[in-house]
Design an enzyme around this catalytic site. Structure first.
Site, PDB file in Angstrom:
ATOM      1  N   GLU A   1       0.798  -1.236   0.000  1.00 42.46           N
ATOM      2  CA  GLU A   1       0.000   0.000   0.000  1.00 42.46           C
ATOM      3  C   GLU A   1       0.827   1.281   0.000  1.00 42.46           C
ATOM      4  OE1 GLU A   1      -3.221   0.362   2.940  1.00 42.46           O
ATOM      5  OE2 GLU A   1      -3.263  -1.816   2.807  1.00 42.46           O
ATOM      6  N   GLY A   2       1.942   1.242   0.719  1.00 45.75           N
ATOM      7  CA  GLY A   2       2.767   2.451   0.820  1.00 45.75           C
ATOM      8  C   GLY A   2       3.314   2.890  -0.536  1.00 45.75           C
TER       9      GLY A   2
END
Lengths: 291, 309
Positions: free
Chosen positions: A54-55
């Site tokens: 996600e980052g």
């Protein structure tokens, strides 16, 4: 390839999920056990699978499992590090073929609640137990091609209907995802520490597909809050291989993710114990060079 | 001739100048580069009634909530990811300690698009996330409409323009051109959406260094109000190329947070009793901090740019 004689249920779970990852998959992966399953797949049968965090980390090659979806290793030796909105947009646009998420409460149609347990007389605004919220789980379940859920089969966690639908499974049954406008196909498996569930193609209802050794159908039924259907031909789980287990241990040097802590609870906050353990693990393993 | 004031401030000055009671605030990144020292300084200056706008947040959100600085959250996730539950968030929501919070929830992509809309100067953006979920049912600001060009439903999220954002970068120049390695999060958009932006960084470098590798500049100086050099700003969280996650420290905070008394004592010891971030670093110990740095450098180095001639 030889199967391990001894293994934990966490290892069995991670091995199952790892095997679902295909060499041509682009995988959006959630925190905890999913992270282990992902890195093991890439280090074994699926070297070309691309893990997305996600980052914004894409295709990292790391020496240990990241401790969160945006911990430094999520971009170590990655093929790209892009903004968060970009990886979610790539998923919404259809590039992500598989998503793997965790959950706290799940229902008959595979909907997840990671927002709040209301309790008696409670509500969304005043819940008995507040949970983390969606994070990226809703996005993964909305738009990833296939979806696998990994979670604990605890008492009261498998319910007829979640109190708060954070992350969509099949919502209210056949056709509901399409009607809501969701793009992904919906959940394929729910992997727990006792068994694995799948979803009926017609009714979209969760059923028991596979039991782990020593677990009975009755035991599972008692933990599930609806009239659970059971596969006609129950499958047996494929045990983890020795190689998979070796990798799981190496990628999780302090055992914090596979729930086999290598640091005694009273040393859990001891920095030197942590530092020495991980430093030694890094120096003794060479996985990093093998993938 | 107009004399331009330097953008370079101390952390105390930046928080004092840009954070005010009742303002909305975003802290950049998640886990990696989440600016813990900024949260501590906000607590030290006893700012209150803040609206915390964030994708996902770990230790900084927990600290700010425990200290009573936050009144409202617009977010996707608050938890001590990788360590345990968010005890302080739970106490606030479940028991109103130190006080109840207003909550407006989205998914991570929903929040990402709110910042992007703010950064683009448009009022909203559409997404195929959150459809069919109870986030829509409990958050009237997510609007589900049929695709106006003929088609299936889409969810609209409103632009976010926080009053101030603090974003930690590995390096920036004195004008605030900020270069980010590793995880980027939504920081490119948060910086463009916020009305004031403070860049904290591990190092301030000459602009000539920035120019050697312009693709790494996630945030150009025209978005930036102030620049603060804060080494180890994110401890116990991590910064790619600079230091690792200090899990034992996070576990101590999490353990203290199990009770209200525990976290109050922790905040006294680690925030109020320390004058500033320098005292914090000394209390953590330079030996420990340099080990965290070494662990990171054993894995990952920010590539050095060689120039010829």
């Amino acid at each position: 390839m030889s199967y391990a004689e001894k293994y934990s249920t966490s290892e069995l779970m991670a091995a199952f999920v790892s095997r679902q990852i295909r060499n041509d998959d682009v995988v959006f992966i959630g925190i905890g056990l999913p992270l282990v399953a992902g890195v093991v797949a890439v280090a074994t049968h699926a070297p070309k699978a691309i893990l997305i965090y996600e980052g914004g980390g894409i295709g990292a090659r790391t020496r240990r499992v990241p401790w969160s979806i945006s911990d430094n290793p999520t971009t170590d030796n990655a093929i790209a590090a892009v903004p968060m909105w970009r990886v979610f947009s790539d998923m919404q646009a259809g590039y992500v073929t598989l998503g793997v998420v965790g959950g706290a409460e799940i229902d008959r149609f595979g909907n997840l609640n990671t927002t709040a347990i209301y309790g008696r007389g409670g509500s969304y605004r005043h819940p008995k137990v507040r949970l983390a919220g969606s994070g990226g789980a809703n996005d993964i379940a909305s738009s990833a091609g296939r979806l696998i859920i990994m979670m604990h089969l605890g008492k009261g966690k498998f319910v007829d209907r979640v109190q708060f639908l954070t992350t969509p499974g099949y919502i209210s049954g056949p056709g509901a995802r399409e009607e809501a406008g969701l793009k992904g196909k919906g959940p394929e498996y729910v992997v727990t520490e006792k068994c694995i569930f799948a979803f009926d193609e017609k009714t979209k209802e969760m059923y028991l597909k596979l039991l782990y050794p020593g677990v009975t159908v009755e035991e599972v039924k008692q933990l599930v809050g609806w009239d659970l259907k059971v596969a006609a031909n129950m499958e047996k789980p494929e045990p983890p291989t020795e190689q998979q287990i070796r990798l799981m241990k190496a990628f999780d040097p302090d055992g914090s993710i596979m729930k086999t802590p290598k640091i005694a609870p009273d040393k859990w906050e001891d920095f030197d114990a942590f530092y020495e353990l991980i430093k030694a693990a890094y120096e003794s393993n060479h996985i990093y060079n093998s993938y | 001739m107009q004399v331009q004031e330097s953008k370079v401030l101390t952390l105390e000055e930046a928080v004092c100048r840009y954070v005010y009671d009742g303002c909305s605030i975003a802290l950049g990144a998640i886990v990696s580069r989440e600016p813990m020292a900024v949260a501590s300084e906000i607590v030290r200056q006893k700012k209150k009634d803040l609206t915390f706008v964030n994708d996902s947040s770990v230790d900084p959100a927990e600290l700010l909530i425990a200290a009573g600085c936050i009144r409202r959250v617009e977010d996707a996730y608050i938890w001590m990811g990788g360590v345990g539950p968010a005890h302080n968030y739970r106490r606030a929501v479940q028991e109103g300690i130190p006080h109840y919070l207003e909550i407006e929830e989205y998914s991570n992509y929903g929040i990402s698009l709110r910042f992007m809309a703010g950064a683009m100067g448009v009022p909203f953006l559409p997404t195929k996330s959150m459809l069919g979920s109870d986030m829509v049912a409990h958050n009237p600001r997510i609007k589900v409409i049929p695709d106006p060009y003929g088609g299936k439903p889409v969810a609209l999220v409103p632009a976010s323009r926080p009053d101030v954002a603090f974003i930690h970068a590995q390096r920036a120049d004195a004008e605030g051109n900020a270069q980010i390695w590793g995880m980027v999060g939504n920081d490119d958009n948060i910086a463009r959406a916020a009305k004031a932006v403070v860049i904290t960084c591990e190092e301030i470098v000459p602009t000539s260094e920035i120019r050697k590798i312009p693709n790494m500049t996630a945030i150009p100086s025209y978005c930036v109000s102030a620049v603060v050099k804060v080494p180890f700003c994110c401890h116990p969280l991590s910064v790619s190329g600079y230091y690792w996650l200090d899990q034992p420290f996070r576990r101590s905070f999490s353990k203290a947070s199990k009770t209200r008394e525990g976290v109050v004592a922790w905040i006294d010891e680690w925030v109020y009793d320390l004058k500033n971030h320098e005292e914090y670093m000394n209390k953590v110990g330079m030996d420990r901090l340099s080990k965290l740095r070494q662990m990171e450098l054993d894995n990952y180095h920010i590539p050095t740019i060689e120039t010829t001639g």
